[in-house]
Design a protein around this motif. Structure first.
Motif, PDB file in Angstrom:
ATOM      1  N   LEU A  83       0.860  -1.197   0.000  1.00 18.71           N
ATOM      2  CA  LEU A  83       0.000   0.000   0.000  1.00 18.71           C
ATOM      3  C   LEU A  83       0.890   1.239   0.000  1.00 18.71           C
ATOM      4  O   LEU A  83       1.953   1.235   0.634  1.00 18.71           O
ATOM      5  N   VAL A  84       0.438   2.291  -0.679  1.00 14.67           N
ATOM      6  CA  VAL A  84       1.219   3.539  -0.681  1.00 14.67           C
ATOM      7  C   VAL A  84       0.290   4.717  -0.402  1.00 14.67           C
ATOM      8  O   VAL A  84      -0.883   4.688  -0.776  1.00 14.67           O
ATOM      9  N   ASP A  85       0.835   5.726   0.274  1.00 16.59           N
ATOM     10  CA  ASP A  85       0.082   6.959   0.518  1.00 16.59           C
ATOM     11  C   ASP A  85       0.170   7.858  -0.704  1.00 16.59           C
ATOM     12  O   ASP A  85       1.266   8.038  -1.257  1.00 16.59           O
ATOM     13  N   MET A  86      -0.937   8.450  -1.090  1.00 18.19           N
ATOM     14  CA  MET A  86      -0.861   9.494  -2.113  1.00 18.19           C
ATOM     15  C   MET A  86      -0.479  10.784  -1.386  1.00 18.19           C
ATOM     16  O   MET A  86      -1.165  11.191  -0.447  1.00 18.19           O
ATOM     17  N   PRO A  87       0.650  11.421  -1.777  1.00 20.34           N
ATOM     18  CA  PRO A  87       1.111  12.586  -1.019  1.00 20.34           C
ATOM     19  C   PRO A  87       0.240  13.825  -1.249  1.00 20.34           C
ATOM     20  O   PRO A  87      -0.564  13.861  -2.178  1.00 20.34           O
ATOM     21  N   PHE A  88       0.456  14.810  -0.391  1.00 21.47           N
ATOM     22  CA  PHE A  88      -0.309  16.066  -0.421  1.00 21.47           C
ATOM     23  C   PHE A  88      -0.333  16.672  -1.830  1.00 21.47           C
ATOM     24  O   PHE A  88       0.703  16.820  -2.469  1.00 21.47           O
ATOM     25  N   LEU A  89      -1.522  16.995  -2.284  1.00 23.96           N
ATOM     26  CA  LEU A  89      -1.825  17.610  -3.584  1.00 23.96           C
ATOM     27  C   LEU A  89      -1.587  16.702  -4.782  1.00 23.96           C
ATOM     28  O   LEU A  89      -1.564  17.175  -5.919  1.00 23.96           O
ATOM     29  N   SER A  90      -1.432  15.399  -4.535  1.00 31.30           N
ATOM     30  CA  SER A  90      -1.350  14.478  -5.676  1.00 31.30           C
ATOM     31  C   SER A  90      -2.735  13.959  -6.047  1.00 31.30           C
ATOM     32  O   SER A  90      -2.905  13.304  -7.061  1.00 31.30           O
ATOM     33  N   TYR A  91      -3.747  14.244  -5.176  1.00 34.33           N
ATOM     34  CA  TYR A  91      -5.099  13.723  -5.462  1.00 34.33           C
ATOM     35  C   TYR A  91      -6.197  14.723  -5.156  1.00 34.33           C
ATOM     36  O   TYR A  91      -7.358  14.497  -5.507  1.00 34.33           O
ATOM     37  N   GLN A  92      -5.841  15.867  -4.538  1.00 37.60           N
ATOM     38  CA  GLN A  92      -6.891  16.812  -4.138  1.00 37.60           C
ATOM     39  C   GLN A  92      -7.300  17.754  -5.270  1.00 37.60           C
ATOM     40  O   GLN A  92      -8.356  18.370  -5.210  1.00 37.60           O
ATOM     41  N   VAL A  93      -6.443  17.907  -6.294  1.00 38.77           N
ATOM     42  CA  VAL A  93      -6.719  18.925  -7.318  1.00 38.77           C
ATOM     43  C   VAL A  93      -7.900  18.513  -8.194  1.00 38.77           C
ATOM     44  O   VAL A  93      -8.824  19.301  -8.423  1.00 38.77           O
ATOM     45  N   SER A  94      -7.898  17.270  -8.655  1.00 38.59           N
ATOM     46  CA  SER A  94      -9.042  16.764  -9.431  1.00 38.59           C
ATOM     47  C   SER A  94      -8.990  15.245  -9.452  1.00 38.59           C
ATOM     48  O   SER A  94      -7.914  14.649  -9.311  1.00 38.59           O
ATOM     49  N   GLU A  97      -6.447  13.998 -12.017  1.00 36.06           N
ATOM     50  CA  GLU A  97      -5.042  14.040 -11.606  1.00 36.06           C
ATOM     51  C   GLU A  97      -4.756  12.923 -10.593  1.00 36.06           C
ATOM     52  O   GLU A  97      -3.693  12.311 -10.603  1.00 36.06           O
ATOM     53  N   ALA A  98      -5.740  12.674  -9.725  1.00 32.48           N
ATOM     54  CA  ALA A  98      -5.583  11.585  -8.756  1.00 32.48           C
ATOM     55  C   ALA A  98      -5.387  10.264  -9.484  1.00 32.48           C
ATOM     56  O   ALA A  98      -4.522   9.453  -9.134  1.00 32.48           O
ATOM     57  N   LEU A  99      -6.166  10.053 -10.533  1.00 30.24           N
ATOM     58  CA  LEU A  99      -6.075   8.793 -11.281  1.00 30.24           C
ATOM     59  C   LEU A  99      -4.727   8.686 -11.985  1.00 30.24           C
ATOM     60  O   LEU A  99      -4.090   7.625 -11.989  1.00 30.24           O
ATOM     61  N   ARG A 100      -4.268   9.795 -12.560  1.00 28.22           N
ATOM     62  CA  ARG A 100      -2.953   9.771 -13.234  1.00 28.22           C
ATOM     63  C   ARG A 100      -1.860   9.410 -12.233  1.00 28.22           C
ATOM     64  O   ARG A 100      -0.991   8.584 -12.502  1.00 28.22           O
ATOM     65  N   ASN A 101      -1.919  10.007 -11.041  1.00 26.41           N
ATOM     66  CA  ASN A 101      -0.877   9.739 -10.039  1.00 26.41           C
ATOM     67  C   ASN A 101      -0.988   8.325  -9.452  1.00 26.41           C
ATOM     68  O   ASN A 101       0.028   7.654  -9.263  1.00 26.41           O
ATOM     69  N   GLU A 125     -15.687  11.470  -4.107  1.00 25.02           N
ATOM     70  CA  GLU A 125     -15.739  11.491  -5.584  1.00 25.02           C
ATOM     71  C   GLU A 125     -14.420  10.958  -6.166  1.00 25.02           C
ATOM     72  O   GLU A 125     -14.407  10.172  -7.113  1.00 25.02           O
ATOM     73  N   THR A 126     -13.320  11.376  -5.534  1.00 22.88           N
ATOM     74  CA  THR A 126     -12.005  10.909  -6.004  1.00 22.88           C
ATOM     75  C   THR A 126     -11.869   9.396  -5.813  1.00 22.88           C
ATOM     76  O   THR A 126     -11.407   8.687  -6.713  1.00 22.88           O
ATOM     77  N   VAL A 127     -12.293   8.928  -4.637  1.00 23.39           N
ATOM     78  CA  VAL A 127     -12.212   7.478  -4.369  1.00 23.39           C
ATOM     79  C   VAL A 127     -12.996   6.724  -5.441  1.00 23.39           C
ATOM     80  O   VAL A 127     -12.519   5.749  -6.029  1.00 23.39           O
ATOM     81  N   SER A 128     -14.188   7.215  -5.715  1.00 26.85           N
ATOM     82  CA  SER A 128     -15.046   6.532  -6.668  1.00 26.85           C
ATOM     83  C   SER A 128     -14.404   6.489  -8.066  1.00 26.85           C
ATOM     84  O   SER A 128     -14.441   5.464  -8.753  1.00 26.85           O
ATOM     85  N   ARG A 129     -13.755   7.592  -8.463  1.00 24.27           N
ATOM     86  CA  ARG A 129     -13.073   7.643  -9.774  1.00 24.27           C
ATOM     87  C   ARG A 129     -11.938   6.621  -9.830  1.00 24.27           C
ATOM     88  O   ARG A 129     -11.764   5.904 -10.821  1.00 24.27           O
ATOM     89  N   LEU A 130     -11.165   6.543  -8.744  1.00 25.20           N
ATOM     90  CA  LEU A 130     -10.032   5.606  -8.714  1.00 25.20           C
ATOM     91  C   LEU A 130     -10.533   4.169  -8.739  1.00 25.20           C
ATOM     92  O   LEU A 130     -10.041   3.330  -9.505  1.00 25.20           O
ATOM     93  N   VAL A 131     -11.528   3.901  -7.890  1.00 29.55           N
ATOM     94  CA  VAL A 131     -12.032   2.522  -7.780  1.00 29.55           C
ATOM     95  C   VAL A 131     -12.649   2.081  -9.106  1.00 29.55           C
ATOM     96  O   VAL A 131     -12.437   0.952  -9.559  1.00 29.55           O
ATOM     97  N   SER A 132     -13.344   3.006  -9.785  1.00 27.82           N
ATOM     98  CA  SER A 132     -13.977   2.577 -11.042  1.00 27.82           C
ATOM     99  C   SER A 132     -12.930   2.306 -12.121  1.00 27.82           C
ATOM    100  O   SER A 132     -13.198   1.602 -13.088  1.00 27.82           O
ATOM    101  N   ALA A 133     -11.707   2.813 -11.928  1.00 27.68           N
ATOM    102  CA  ALA A 133     -10.625   2.511 -12.880  1.00 27.68           C
ATOM    103  C   ALA A 133      -9.828   1.276 -12.442  1.00 27.68           C
ATOM    104  O   ALA A 133      -8.843   0.911 -13.091  1.00 27.68           O
ATOM    105  N   GLY A 134     -10.212   0.665 -11.312  1.00 27.21           N
ATOM    106  CA  GLY A 134      -9.513  -0.564 -10.897  1.00 27.21           C
ATOM    107  C   GLY A 134      -8.422  -0.351  -9.876  1.00 27.21           C
ATOM    108  O   GLY A 134      -7.583  -1.235  -9.666  1.00 27.21           O
TER     109      GLY A 134
END
Ligand code: KIV
Length: 264
Positions: A83-94, A97-101, A125-134
């Protein structure tokens, strides 16, 4: 070889009432040891910043720094979930961008899941976008260190009835968005118990009492790398900092006194 840990294994552990063990890790030799010791989740936390890189907080940690360390940990882990932490501002902007990171973590470092802090609508919303991409996502509620300045310091969260109610509803929203587990950091044990009983996914506590489905601790706190840094929520299982200091002093002394490497 023992069974590989996946997010399905973790859910089954909650159902069986088996505790889930998570330890942070930032390098290859430590990863090998934690995997061999039987940790369920080996976790490259953004506490990389304050434990390894010498920053004051987790805020300066970058994607490139996290990927560099995650790659090293990847080489040392075969059984545990990585498991890895997404660092500050790697997922909050949109969410994009969260999915790309998150994609960078999976493609470049081979991580199996990411963690994001927070539980308000934008986080869900971000969680849902990531999860729907796998991408498997772990949530994180309570004291969220990336918001330390907004929270006014590292203090227990969810003490008032209103904030406890909000945390419970955020936990449910994260579950609806698809998280496979939730970290609960520095909250009253009674609230951790309530959330743990209300959600179907495992809760992993730190400073949240004994009722969570698992516990997470920081490597350097568990093994005493910083002899003077003591937290109420952690317990020392070794005094590695003092051991290294004593050994290094002995080496310095032996070289100066011509005792190392010894005479021919
Ligand atoms: O980065 C970290 O160390 C964390 C804690 C919850 C263990 O997120």
């Amino acid at each position: 070889m023992k069974e590989k840990i996946t997010i399905t294994t973790l859910r089954a552990k909650k159902e069986r009432g088996e505790k889930i063990v998570t330890i942070t890790c930032y390098d290859y030799p430590s990863a090998r040891l934690l995997d061999e010791a039987g940790a369920d989740i080996v976790f490259v936390g953004d506490s990389l910043g304050d434990n390894v890189l010498g920053y004051e907080t987790t805020l300066p940690v970058t994607m490139d720094e996290m990927i560099h360390h995650a790659k090293a940990v990847r080489r040392g882990v075969s059984r545990a979930l990585l498991l890895v932490d997404m660092p500050f501002l790697s997922y909050q902007v949109s969410p994009e961008e969260a999915l790309r990171n998150a994609g960078r973590f999976m493609k470049e470092a081979g991580v199996e899941a990411v963690k994001v802090e927070g539980g308000e609508a934008a986080a869900a919303e971000t969680v849902s976008r990531l999860v729907s991409a796998g991408v498997p996502v772990m949530g994180h509620l309570g004291l969220t260190p990336q918001s330390v300045h907004q929270l006014g310091g590292y203090r227990v969260q969810g003490r008032t009835a209103e904030s406890a109610e909000r945390m419970l509803s955020n936990a449910k929203a994260l579950v609806d968005a698809g998280v496979f587990a939730i970290v609960l950091e520095m909250i009253p044990p009674s609230l951790a118990k309530q959330i743990t009983e209300a959600v179907p996914v495992p809760t992993i506590g730190i400073g949240a009492g004994p009722h969570c489905d698992g516990q997470v601790q920081v490597f350097h706190d568990l093994f005493g790398f910083y002899p003077h840094r003591k937290f109420k929520h952690s317990r020392r299982y070794a005094e590695v900092g003092q051991t290294i200091l004593d050994a290094a002093k002995k080496f310095v002394c032996e070289v100066r006194n011509d005792e190392f490497p010894g005479r021919d």
